[in-house]
Design a protein around this motif. Sequence first.
Motif, PDB file in Angstrom:
ATOM      1  N   HIS A 134     -23.535  49.923 -53.458  1.00 31.72           N
ATOM      2  CA  HIS A 134     -22.582  50.134 -54.536  1.00 31.72           C
ATOM      3  C   HIS A 134     -21.168  50.425 -54.035  1.00 31.72           C
ATOM      4  CE1 HIS A 134     -26.314  50.377 -56.737  1.00 31.72           C
ATOM      5  NE2 HIS A 134     -25.668  50.434 -57.882  1.00 31.72           N
ATOM      6  N   ARG A 135     -20.929  50.273 -52.754  1.00 28.13           N
ATOM      7  CA  ARG A 135     -19.604  50.545 -52.214  1.00 28.13           C
ATOM      8  C   ARG A 135     -18.627  49.433 -52.571  1.00 28.13           C
ATOM      9  NH1 ARG A 135     -21.518  52.981 -46.314  1.00 28.13           N
ATOM     10  NH2 ARG A 135     -22.446  54.871 -47.203  1.00 28.13           N
ATOM     11  N   GLY A 136     -17.351  49.813 -52.639  1.00 29.33           N
ATOM     12  CA  GLY A 136     -16.318  48.834 -52.967  1.00 29.33           C
ATOM     13  C   GLY A 136     -16.194  48.531 -54.441  1.00 29.33           C
ATOM     14  N   ARG A 137     -16.818  49.342 -55.290  1.00 32.86           N
ATOM     15  CA  ARG A 137     -16.790  49.094 -56.740  1.00 32.86           C
ATOM     16  C   ARG A 137     -16.098  50.227 -57.495  1.00 32.86           C
ATOM     17  NH1 ARG A 137     -23.063  47.751 -57.673  1.00 32.86           N
ATOM     18  NH2 ARG A 137     -22.421  47.851 -59.870  1.00 32.86           N
ATOM     19  N   GLY A 138     -15.415  51.115 -56.768  1.00 34.80           N
ATOM     20  CA  GLY A 138     -14.623  52.151 -57.426  1.00 34.80           C
ATOM     21  C   GLY A 138     -15.377  53.404 -57.793  1.00 34.80           C
ATOM     22  N   MET A 139     -16.617  53.555 -57.336  1.00 38.04           N
ATOM     23  CA  MET A 139     -17.406  54.720 -57.725  1.00 38.04           C
ATOM     24  C   MET A 139     -16.841  56.011 -57.154  1.00 38.04           C
ATOM     25  SD  MET A 139     -21.448  55.575 -57.172  1.00 38.04           S
ATOM     26  CE  MET A 139     -21.972  54.061 -57.973  1.00 38.04           C
ATOM     27  N   ALA A 140     -16.466  55.994 -55.877  1.00 38.23           N
ATOM     28  CA  ALA A 140     -15.928  57.212 -55.267  1.00 38.23           C
ATOM     29  C   ALA A 140     -14.679  57.676 -56.002  1.00 38.23           C
ATOM     30  CB  ALA A 140     -15.623  56.972 -53.791  1.00 38.23           C
ATOM     31  N   SER A 141     -13.820  56.741 -56.362  1.00 34.45           N
ATOM     32  CA  SER A 141     -12.599  57.091 -57.088  1.00 34.45           C
ATOM     33  C   SER A 141     -12.934  57.717 -58.439  1.00 34.45           C
ATOM     34  CB  SER A 141     -11.741  55.838 -57.283  1.00 34.45           C
ATOM     35  OG  SER A 141     -10.559  56.159 -57.966  1.00 34.45           O
ATOM     36  N   GLN A 142     -13.911  57.161 -59.139  1.00 30.97           N
ATOM     37  CA  GLN A 142     -14.302  57.721 -60.440  1.00 30.97           C
ATOM     38  C   GLN A 142     -14.881  59.125 -60.297  1.00 30.97           C
ATOM     39  OE1 GLN A 142     -16.349  55.323 -63.392  1.00 30.97           O
ATOM     40  NE2 GLN A 142     -15.822  53.449 -62.296  1.00 30.97           N
ATOM     41  N   MET A 143     -15.680  59.332 -59.262  1.00 28.99           N
ATOM     42  CA  MET A 143     -16.256  60.662 -59.067  1.00 28.99           C
ATOM     43  C   MET A 143     -15.175  61.701 -58.805  1.00 28.99           C
ATOM     44  SD  MET A 143     -19.900  60.204 -57.035  1.00 28.99           S
ATOM     45  CE  MET A 143     -19.240  59.330 -55.596  1.00 28.99           C
ATOM     46  N   VAL A 144     -14.201  61.352 -57.960  1.00 28.64           N
ATOM     47  CA  VAL A 144     -13.128  62.296 -57.673  1.00 28.64           C
ATOM     48  C   VAL A 144     -12.323  62.576 -58.936  1.00 28.64           C
ATOM     49  CG1 VAL A 144     -10.988  62.644 -56.369  1.00 28.64           C
ATOM     50  CG2 VAL A 144     -12.998  61.709 -55.231  1.00 28.64           C
ATOM     51  N   GLU A 145     -12.036  61.550 -59.726  1.00 31.99           N
ATOM     52  CA  GLU A 145     -11.300  61.743 -60.987  1.00 31.99           C
ATOM     53  C   GLU A 145     -12.029  62.731 -61.891  1.00 31.99           C
ATOM     54  OE1 GLU A 145     -10.736  58.010 -62.865  1.00 31.99           O
ATOM     55  OE2 GLU A 145      -9.202  57.321 -61.445  1.00 31.99           O
ATOM     56  N   LYS A 146     -13.336  62.600 -61.992  1.00 27.22           N
ATOM     57  CA  LYS A 146     -14.106  63.471 -62.873  1.00 27.22           C
ATOM     58  C   LYS A 146     -14.160  64.900 -62.333  1.00 27.22           C
ATOM     59  CE  LYS A 146     -16.842  59.620 -64.646  1.00 27.22           C
ATOM     60  NZ  LYS A 146     -16.239  59.618 -65.988  1.00 27.22           N
ATOM     61  N   LEU A 147     -14.234  65.060 -61.005  1.00 29.30           N
ATOM     62  CA  LEU A 147     -14.238  66.395 -60.422  1.00 29.30           C
ATOM     63  C   LEU A 147     -12.903  67.103 -60.617  1.00 29.30           C
ATOM     64  CD1 LEU A 147     -16.085  65.694 -57.049  1.00 29.30           C
ATOM     65  CD2 LEU A 147     -16.981  66.959 -59.004  1.00 29.30           C
TER      66      LEU A 147
END
Length: 283
Positions: free
Chosen positions: A80-93
């Motif tokens: 699932h890398r390269g699909r913006g998940m890490a960015s979304q998680m940080v935004e939510k935190l």
Amino acid sequence: MLQQQESAWRFQPLREQDLPRAHALSVAARWPHRLEDWAFCLALGEGLAVWEQNALVGVAMRWRYAHGMTIGLIIVADTHRGRGMASQMVEKLLADCASEPVLLHATPAGAGVYARQGFVPAGQVLQMQGEPAPVTPVVVAGQIAELADASALREAIALDDGATGMGRAALLQALASAGRMVGLYRDGHLQAYAVVRLFGRGQVIGPVIAPDGDSALALIDTLLAEAGSGLVRIDIPESSGLQTALLARGLQQVDTVAVMAKGAWPIPAGGASRFALASQALA
């Protein structure tokens, strides 16, 4: 508390029963964390679990202190890398604590993600680890003793507050319960402290808070001498100046990560400094 949110993936609070799957993600990423290390971190903070159908495909955590917050244990499944998940998680935190200063440690692959979230470089941390080699311990004035009671712990918390500006009493209380804390005393006053505890494939030393490098090394030498032949890890700020001394003690530099900060981080006010982190996640 973090609230459940819906998106293309299911973003839900990380629960204790999710930790075996979070641990499996870290094993797949070749991180050393044990299941017990995940439980220790969750007890002190809170996190997000990202689900796709019945599979845990991402996780991230945060720890809020009296003055600031750290983010860490950010893992996205290989598929699932390269699909913006890490960015979304940080935004939510960050969503419900936008005014708080935030600190994290970024790999080269993740630095760009965090830069787009407003994080800026604030130094580097060197991961040192290995089996300790015999050395002549640093000798400093004062007495090294175990911090064995509540009064000593309060002194360590005050020393930590002055050195970091973070206000992380709960973290130190948990570390004192999970490991062994030693201090350097001069004239009856605590001048420095260090903690060692089980972590990953061996033991980790940190935090180490001291007024100078020799005092920090005196505590580190005490803990290394007791560690035996097992693996020991210490995460040090590059600015600590301890790299050469730790190399001489058998620890190798195995990784370098970037410190990244968002907002006005607290300015330390005491005479001591941080010579080793509790961990890259907990800082």
